[in-house]
Design an enzyme around this catalytic site. Structure first.
Site, PDB file in Angstrom:
ATOM      1  N   CYS A 140      76.022  59.704  78.303  1.00 51.23           N
ATOM      2  CA  CYS A 140      76.420  59.678  76.807  1.00 51.23           C
ATOM      3  C   CYS A 140      75.680  60.531  75.738  1.00 51.23           C
ATOM      4  CB  CYS A 140      76.412  58.153  76.387  1.00 51.23           C
ATOM      5  SG  CYS A 140      77.595  57.148  77.205  1.00 51.23           S
ATOM      6  N   LYS A 190      88.105  54.744  94.710  1.00 52.41           N
ATOM      7  CA  LYS A 190      87.881  53.891  94.154  1.00 52.41           C
ATOM      8  C   LYS A 190      88.394  52.584  94.111  1.00 52.41           C
ATOM      9  CE  LYS A 190      85.168  56.075  90.486  1.00 52.41           C
ATOM     10  NZ  LYS A 190      85.021  56.374  88.902  1.00 52.41           N
ATOM     11  N   LYS A 199      75.798  64.479  75.747  1.00 51.59           N
ATOM     12  CA  LYS A 199      76.785  65.023  75.385  1.00 51.59           C
ATOM     13  C   LYS A 199      77.423  64.544  74.037  1.00 51.59           C
ATOM     14  CE  LYS A 199      80.206  61.650  77.435  1.00 51.59           C
ATOM     15  NZ  LYS A 199      81.086  61.136  76.139  1.00 51.59           N
ATOM     16  N   ASP A 251      93.395  53.667  88.149  1.00 48.48           N
ATOM     17  CA  ASP A 251      92.486  54.787  88.240  1.00 48.48           C
ATOM     18  C   ASP A 251      93.254  55.760  89.128  1.00 48.48           C
ATOM     19  OD1 ASP A 251      89.104  55.269  87.612  1.00 48.48           O
ATOM     20  OD2 ASP A 251      90.239  56.654  88.835  1.00 48.48           O
ATOM     21  N   ASN A 274      75.037  56.822  68.529  1.00 43.07           N
ATOM     22  CA  ASN A 274      74.277  57.759  69.569  1.00 43.07           C
ATOM     23  C   ASN A 274      73.227  58.706  69.115  1.00 43.07           C
ATOM     24  OD1 ASN A 274      75.194  56.024  71.673  1.00 43.07           O
ATOM     25  ND2 ASN A 274      76.595  57.427  72.666  1.00 43.07           N
ATOM     26  N   LEU A 285      78.237  49.749  75.269  1.00 47.69           N
ATOM     27  CA  LEU A 285      77.707  49.027  76.224  1.00 47.69           C
ATOM     28  C   LEU A 285      76.615  50.450  76.884  1.00 47.69           C
ATOM     29  CD1 LEU A 285      78.362  50.367  79.500  1.00 47.69           C
ATOM     30  CD2 LEU A 285      80.590  48.862  78.684  1.00 47.69           C
ATOM     31  N   LYS A 342      68.134  56.231  84.228  1.00 47.27           N
ATOM     32  CA  LYS A 342      67.225  55.204  83.691  1.00 47.27           C
ATOM     33  C   LYS A 342      67.239  54.239  84.762  1.00 47.27           C
ATOM     34  CE  LYS A 342      70.703  52.682  81.091  1.00 47.27           C
ATOM     35  NZ  LYS A 342      71.034  51.991  80.007  1.00 47.27           N
TER      36      LYS A 342
HETATM   37  N1  LIG Z   1      78.983  55.281  80.546  1.00 48.16           N
HETATM   38  C1  LIG Z   1      78.531  54.625  79.564  1.00 48.16           C
HETATM   39  O1  LIG Z   1      77.407  54.212  79.294  1.00 48.16           O
HETATM   40  C2  LIG Z   1      79.385  54.726  78.234  1.00 48.16           C
HETATM   41  C3  LIG Z   1      79.112  53.932  77.073  1.00 48.16           C
HETATM   42  C4  LIG Z   1      79.760  53.624  76.096  1.00 48.16           C
HETATM   43  C5  LIG Z   1      80.930  54.796  76.198  1.00 48.16           C
HETATM   44  N2  LIG Z   1      81.175  55.587  77.014  1.00 48.16           N
HETATM   45  C6  LIG Z   1      82.251  56.727  77.000  1.00 48.16           C
HETATM   46  O2  LIG Z   1      83.368  55.797  77.819  1.00 48.16           O
HETATM   47  C7  LIG Z   1      84.209  57.017  78.489  1.00 48.16           C
HETATM   48  C8  LIG Z   1      84.346  56.561  80.119  1.00 48.16           C
HETATM   49  O3  LIG Z   1      82.782  56.792  80.587  1.00 48.16           O
HETATM   50  P1  LIG Z   1      82.524  56.336  81.769  1.00 48.16           P
HETATM   51  O4  LIG Z   1      81.086  56.672  81.973  1.00 48.16           O
HETATM   52  O5  LIG Z   1      83.053  54.990  82.199  1.00 48.16           O
HETATM   53  O6  LIG Z   1      83.391  57.282  82.758  1.00 48.16           O
HETATM   54  P2  LIG Z   1      83.527  57.559  84.410  1.00 48.16           P
HETATM   55  O7  LIG Z   1      83.478  59.139  84.706  1.00 48.16           O
HETATM   56  O8  LIG Z   1      82.369  56.794  85.015  1.00 48.16           O
HETATM   57  O9  LIG Z   1      85.113  56.874  84.450  1.00 48.16           O
HETATM   58  C9  LIG Z   1      86.031  57.381  84.348  1.00 48.16           C
HETATM   59  C10 LIG Z   1      86.967  56.937  85.077  1.00 48.16           C
HETATM   60  O10 LIG Z   1      88.491  57.536  84.692  1.00 48.16           O
HETATM   61  C11 LIG Z   1      89.391  57.799  85.711  1.00 48.16           C
HETATM   62  N3  LIG Z   1      90.348  58.737  85.300  1.00 48.16           N
HETATM   63  C12 LIG Z   1      90.468  60.067  84.958  1.00 48.16           C
HETATM   64  N4  LIG Z   1      91.752  60.326  84.599  1.00 48.16           N
HETATM   65  C13 LIG Z   1      92.634  59.273  84.630  1.00 48.16           C
HETATM   66  C14 LIG Z   1      93.728  58.882  84.504  1.00 48.16           C
HETATM   67  N5  LIG Z   1      94.718  59.879  83.862  1.00 48.16           N
HETATM   68  N6  LIG Z   1      94.407  57.583  84.787  1.00 48.16           N
HETATM   69  C15 LIG Z   1      93.506  56.978  85.491  1.00 48.16           C
HETATM   70  N7  LIG Z   1      92.262  56.917  85.572  1.00 48.16           N
HETATM   71  C16 LIG Z   1      91.702  58.174  85.129  1.00 48.16           C
HETATM   72  C17 LIG Z   1      88.324  58.364  86.802  1.00 48.16           C
HETATM   73  O11 LIG Z   1      88.710  58.661  87.907  1.00 48.16           O
HETATM   74  C18 LIG Z   1      87.115  57.930  86.647  1.00 48.16           C
HETATM   75  O12 LIG Z   1      86.997  56.752  87.660  1.00 48.16           O
HETATM   76  C19 LIG Z   1      83.783  58.256  78.121  1.00 48.16           C
HETATM   77  O13 LIG Z   1      84.496  58.596  76.896  1.00 48.16           O
HETATM   78  C20 LIG Z   1      82.212  57.786  77.621  1.00 48.16           C
HETATM   79  O14 LIG Z   1      81.709  58.525  76.719  1.00 48.16           O
HETATM   80  C21 LIG Z   1      80.430  55.500  78.234  1.00 48.16           C
END
Ligand SMILES: NC(=O)c1ccc[n+]([C@@H]2O[C@H](COP(=O)([O-])OP(=O)(O)OC[C@H]3O[C@@H](n4cnc5c(N)ncnc54)[C@H](O)[C@@H]3O)[C@@H](O)[C@H]2O)c1
Length: 437
Positions: free
Chosen positions: A260, A35, A263, A30, A208, A153, A320
């Site tokens: 999610c 973090k 967006k 990350d 979604n 998830l 939630k």
């Molecule tokens: N949160 C959910 O419930 C969920 C469920 C299914 C799918 N998704 C999808 O999964 C993806 C991630 O969601 P999230 O909620 O985990 O995001 P998040 O914002 O919680 O985490 C993203 C992480 O990526 C890191 N990051 C950004 N650029 C980076 C790079 N170049 N190298 C390394 N790290 C980098 C950020 O610092 C951050 O810690 C999104 O596309 C989201 O739509 C999310």
């Protein structure tokens, strides 16, 4: 297998932790130094039930590592999973800047052949764009294959959902790459569906959008139930018993939020526009949801006439229960409306207080407990259905309030407990109100 995960948010961290749990050697990368510092000492930067125990077990076993260095993290990895954020852009489209940067980071630092798996939610066609970026910046002679593997998830149950998923989608145009990703997931013993890359990308958005539409549909039915004197709880139960409909996602409330649904529904609508497809059902899903977020304030206004200087307690800020995530939480709009109408707001959430302070800012009193939030208030609005709120002693709560008026945005209080109160006004969603004078 040796796996790297890029991005340690809700998805990346859960994935990394679970893959190490089933025996893979995982390094999570990350760019956020804070973090990674926390993770390296076994502290989860996000609230997610069960994640910290698994995190520590696998760090101790030497299977799970964290770094801010793409160069170190990618070393020897056969599979590189991208799980960076794809937030909403100004025009509703998915903002792909983090994903594109992650692709550049990978291709510049990769010294061997590997498979790149895109787990982030991305519009149809994005895997092709990322493939081009990876190829443009890669070191000479390096082969990078790409696989689409959207994630399903849910925050709050992320570990359970990953370990016991309903299905895993693998979209690929390369048989060997798909087989390798299947091998990585084999220990989870979850049904796997192989598709084309574009179908995999679409499955995520379609799922979604369908669930969001189901929520907006039941919310519209709940509004109609209130108007005609029916009870949404019975109606939803009766509908859900039909196997074709199913019982999940039929809880009426104050609208969907989170990182999610809002967006992804907007991004799918944006894709539809790009391809000149009129997806009017999605437009309505969004509009209904925006209205539904206002419903508690509308009810309070109807009850009081004027909310200026009314003391209002808000219980629940996260979008939630079982998460500290405040992204697109209905509480944000509700508080904005209430303070705009001159009300004095006191808010409490079991885990999302720090994130809430960052997003909502000043102008609200942040209470340390339910009791502090509700003391001497004119009304209580339940915005997130945390178990802590379901278990409240309502007789005591109503006595502590100046006026025992409760608006339950999640229908989470038991009717029996309400009826046990000496003096209460209770306004649920889509069900008859209860007034005990
Ligand atoms: N949160 C959910 O419930 C969920 C469920 C299914 C799918 N998704 C999808 O999964 C993806 C991630 O969601 P999230 O909620 O985990 O995001 P998040 O914002 O919680 O985490 C993203 C992480 O990526 C890191 N990051 C950004 N650029 C980076 C790079 N170049 N190298 C390394 N790290 C980098 C950020 O610092 C951050 O810690 C999104 O596309 C989201 O739509 C999310």
């Amino acid at each position: 297998m040796k796996v790297a995960v890029i991005g340690t948010g809700y998805v990346g961290l859960s994935t990394g932790v679970c893959l190490s749990e089933v025996g893979h050697e995982v390094t999570c990368i990350d760019i956020d130094e804070k973090k990674i510092e926390k993770l390296n000492v076994g502290i989860s930067p996000i609230y997610e039930p069960g994640i910290e125990d698994m995190l520590n077990t696998n760090i101790s076993a030497g299977r799970l590592k964290f770094t801010t260095s793409h160069k170190d993290g990618l070393k020897d990895k056969e599979i590189i999973i991208i799980a960076v954020g794809t937030p909403q852009g100004d025009d509703g489209s998915a903002n792909l800047k983090y994903l594109e940067q992650a692709a550049i980071d990978i291709s510049k630092n990769l010294k061997h052949n590997a498979i790149v798996v895109i787990k982030s939610t991305v519009p149809v066609g994005t895997n092709d764009t990322i493939k081009k970026i990876l190829r443009k910046h890669r070191n000479k002679g390096i082969s990078i294959k790409i696989v689409s593997n959207p994630e399903f998830l849910r925050q709050g149950t992320a570990i359970m959902d990953t370990m016991h998923a309903d299905r895993i989608i693998i979209g690929s145009e390369n048989k060997k790459a798909a087989e390798k990703v299947m091998k990585m997931y084999k220990p989870l013993n979850v049904p796997i569906l192989l598709t084309s890359i574009r179908s995999a990308e679409m499955i995520k958005y379609a799922s979604n959008a369908f669930l969001a539409s189901k929520i907006s549909f039941i919310n519209e039915i709940s509004n109609l139930c209130e108007a005609v004197g029916a009870d949404i709880s019975d109606v939803a139960l009766g509908m859900g018993k039909d196997n074709r409909i199913g019982e999940s996602f039929l809880q009426a409330g104050i609208g969907y939020g989170g990182s999610c649904f809002p967006k992804d529904v907007k991004a799918l609508l944006h894709t539809a526009k790009q391809y000149e497809v009129d997806f009017s059902l999605l437009k309505e899903t969004i509009a209904i949801n925006e209205n539904q977020k206002e419903i508690l304030v509308t009810k309070a206004l109807k009850r009081f006439g004027d909310l200026s200087e009314k003391k209002i307690a808000i219980l629940g800020l996260a979008f939630k229960p079982e998460t500290d995530d405040m992204r697109e939480a209905p509480s944000i709009k509700i508080i904005e409306l209430l303070t705009g109408l001159g009300a004095e707001v006191r808010a409490y959430d079991p885990v999302a207080m720090e994130n809430a302070k960052r997003i909502i800012g000043d102008g609200v009193l942040y209470a340390d407990s339910v009791q502090e939030a509700i003391q001497d208030t004119d009304a209580l609005l339940i915005v997130t259905e945390w178990n802590e709120f379901r278990q409240l002693d309502l007789s005591q709560i109503t006595k502590m309030m100046k006026q025992p008026i409760i608006f339950d945005g999640r229908n989470c209080l038991e009717e029996e407990k309400i009826r046990d109160c000496k003096h209460v006004e209770y306004y649920p969603i889509g069900r008859p109100k209860i007034i005990i004078k």
